[in-house]
Design an enzyme around this catalytic site. Structure first.
Site, PDB file in Angstrom:
ATOM      1  CD  GLU A  53      -1.006  -2.761   2.359  1.00  0.00           C
ATOM      2  OE1 GLU A  53      -1.986  -3.345   2.964  1.00  0.00           O
ATOM      3  OE2 GLU A  53      -0.018  -2.626   2.067  1.00  0.00           O
ATOM      4  CB  ALA A 156      12.546 -37.722  -9.616  1.00  0.00           C
ATOM      5  CD1 TRP A 170      21.309 -36.206 -13.049  1.00  0.00           C
ATOM      6  CD2 TRP A 170      20.176 -35.930 -10.923  1.00  0.00           C
ATOM      7  NE1 TRP A 170      21.881 -35.169 -11.493  1.00  0.00           N
ATOM      8  CE2 TRP A 170      21.198 -35.017 -10.600  1.00  0.00           C
ATOM      9  CE3 TRP A 170      19.080 -35.274 -10.095  1.00  0.00           C
ATOM     10  CZ2 TRP A 170      21.252 -33.708  -9.984  1.00  0.00           C
ATOM     11  CZ3 TRP A 170      19.358 -34.415  -8.469  1.00  0.00           C
ATOM     12  CH2 TRP A 170      20.561 -33.677  -8.376  1.00  0.00           C
ATOM     13  CB  SER A 302       7.903 -40.302   1.091  1.00  0.00           C
ATOM     14  OG  SER A 302       8.274 -42.155   0.934  1.00  0.00           O
TER      15      SER A 302
END
Length: 363
Positions: A53, A156, A170, A302
Site C-alpha cells: 500500500e 521423482a 538422477w 515419505s
C-alpha cells in the site's frame, strides 16, 4: 470480466512478485484506480521494506481525490512492526474507497485494519477474489492460524515406482530438475532425513539467478533442516552444513546452538515412527516463522508423511524409465493414494517427464 475483479486479480499478480523474497511476511499487491484506469501499483518485496500500500501511494503521481479506489489482496496492517501501520498511511493519504480481498488471518489483528479505516469514514469492501488470495498465501495462513507450515513433499519416480537408479544419479531430466529449483526458491525451508544427507550429500541450495527468478531483491536460500535422531552426521563432511543460511538439526539428544556455523540443534521427543514430526512442524512455524516447508524425503520419511496424513501438497515427477529390481522402491503409500484423500491441482510436461501436483484434502 468486471473491472473490480480485473483490478483485484492484478493486485494478486503483483503480490506474487514477492514469492521468492517476502517470507516470513505474506505476499501483498496493491493498485490504485480511477474509473477503469490503473493509476499506480505496488507490491511488498521483502520483510522490513515498504508494504504494498505504501509503495502504491508513493508511486501515485496524481493528487488523491474521492473517486480513487485502492485494491489490496490482504487487509492493511494496523500495528507497528518493522514498518508503520498501513491503515494510518491510507487514512492520511485521503483515499476514501478501499477494496480488500481477505482479512488478515492472524487472530490478533484480524479485522482491526478494516475497522480502523471505517472509523475514519473510508468505504471498505471485503471478500473480492478471496479464494485466490487465500491460495497464494496458504503457507502464511497455515502458520498464523494452525501453527504449522504448508507442507509440500517432492519426489521423482520412475514408471515402475522406483525413487533411485543405481546406474544414474538422477531419475528426472534436466528440465524437471530446474523446475525443482523454483519450488525450492518459494520455500522457506527444506527438510530431509539424515540418510539423504549420507547417500546424496546434497547442498539444498537454490541454483537460479535473480534474472531467472524475476526478482529485484537478493536471492535467498531456504533454511536447511535435517532429522538426525542420534546426531550421527559429521558437520565437516557434508554439504548440508556449508553456507551462511540457518541449519536446523532435529534430534533426540540435546538442544545446542552453534552460532559460528549457524546451526541450531533442537531436541524433540520420539514416537514409534521416529522423531515427532508434528512437534517439528510446530517448532518450524512458531520459532522459525516457516510459511512453506518443502520436504525431499527418502522412502521411510515419505511413508510416514503419507500414512500420517501430514502433507498439504505432493509433487511427483513421473519419469519414463523402468529401473527394475535394483532401484529403491517408492513408498507403497504413493502407489495407493485415494481420490478421497487427494485431488490433482495441475499437470505439466517437462520434455518426457510429467509433473503432477496433488493437493491433499485436509481439514
Amino acid at each position: 470480466m468486471k473491472p473490480k475483479i480485473h483490478f483485484m486479480e492484478r493486485a494478486i499478480e503483483l503480490a506474487k512478485r514477492g514469492m521468492f523474497t517476502v517470507a516470513p511476511n505474506p505476499m501483498v499487491g496493491c493498485i490504485i484506480t480511477q474509473g477503469k484506469k490503473i493509476l499506480s501499483e505496488g507490491y511488498h518485496s521483502k520483510a522490513g521494506t515498504d508494504h504494498a500500500e505504501i509503495v502504491a501511494l508513493k508511486n501515485l503521481t496524481k493528487k488523491v481525490n474521492s473517486k480513487m479506489v485502492m485494491y489490496v489482496n490482504l487487509e492493511p496492517c494496523c500495528h507497528q512492526g518493522k514498518t508503520g501501520p498501513c491503515s494510518n498511511a491510507i487514512i492520511d493519504s485521503g483515499i476514501k474507497n478501499v477494496v480488500v480481498s481477505m482479512l488478515d488471518p492472524n487472530p490478533v489483528v484480524k479485522g482491526k485494519g478494516v475497522k480502523a479505516l471505517r472509523s475514519k469514514g473510508i468505504n471498505v469492501d471485503v471478500g473480492l477474489c478471496k479464494n485466490k488470495s487465500k491460495y497464494i498465501n496458504k503457507g502464511f495462513i497455515s502458520r498464523v492460524t494452525k501453527k504449522i507450515p504448508n507442507i509440500l513433499m517432492k519426489q521423482a519416480i520412475s514408471i515402475d515406482f522406483k525413487i533411485t537408479d543405481p546406474k544414474n544419479k538422477w531419475i528426472s531430466n534436466k528440465e524437471s530438475r530446474k523446475d525443482v529449483q523454483f519450488i525450492r526458491a518459494k520455500s522457506c525451508a527444506i527438510l530431509v532425513g539424515s540418510n539423504t544427507i549420507i547417500k546424496d550429500n546434497p547442498k539444498l541450495t537454490v541454483r537460479l539467478s535473480k534474472k531467472e527468478l524475476g526478482t529485484v531483491e537478493k536471492r535467498r536460500n531456504p533454511m536447511k533442516v535435517v532429522l538426525d535422531t542420534n546426531l550421527d552426521l559429521d558437520i565437516n563432511k557434508y554439504n548440508f552444513f556449508d553456507g551462511r543460511e540457518k541449519k536446523i538439526v532435529f534430534n533426540s539428544m540435546s538442544t545446542i546452538y552453534d552460532t559460528d556455523k549457524n546451526i541450531d540443534y533442537i531436541k524433540v521427543k520420539k514416537n514409534k515412527s521416529g522423531l515427532k514430526l508434528d512437534s517439528i512442524f510446530n517448532i518450524l512455524a512458531e520459532k522459525y516463522e516457516i510459511n512453506n516447508l518443502m520436504i525431499e524425503p527418502g522412502r521411510k520419511l515419505s511413508t510416514i508423511l503419507l500414512s500420517e496424513n501430514l502433507l498439504n501438497d505432493l509433487i511427483l515427477y513421473v519419469c519414463p524409465k523402468i529401473i527394475g529390481k535394483y532401484g529403491l522402491s517408492a513408498s507403497s503409500s504413493v502407489n495407493n493414494l485415494s481420490s478421497s484423500v487427494i485431488k490433482i491441482d495441475s499437470i505439466k510436461k517437462f520434455s518426457n517427464d510429467v509433473r503432477i501436483h496433488y493437493k491433499f484434502l485436509r481439514k
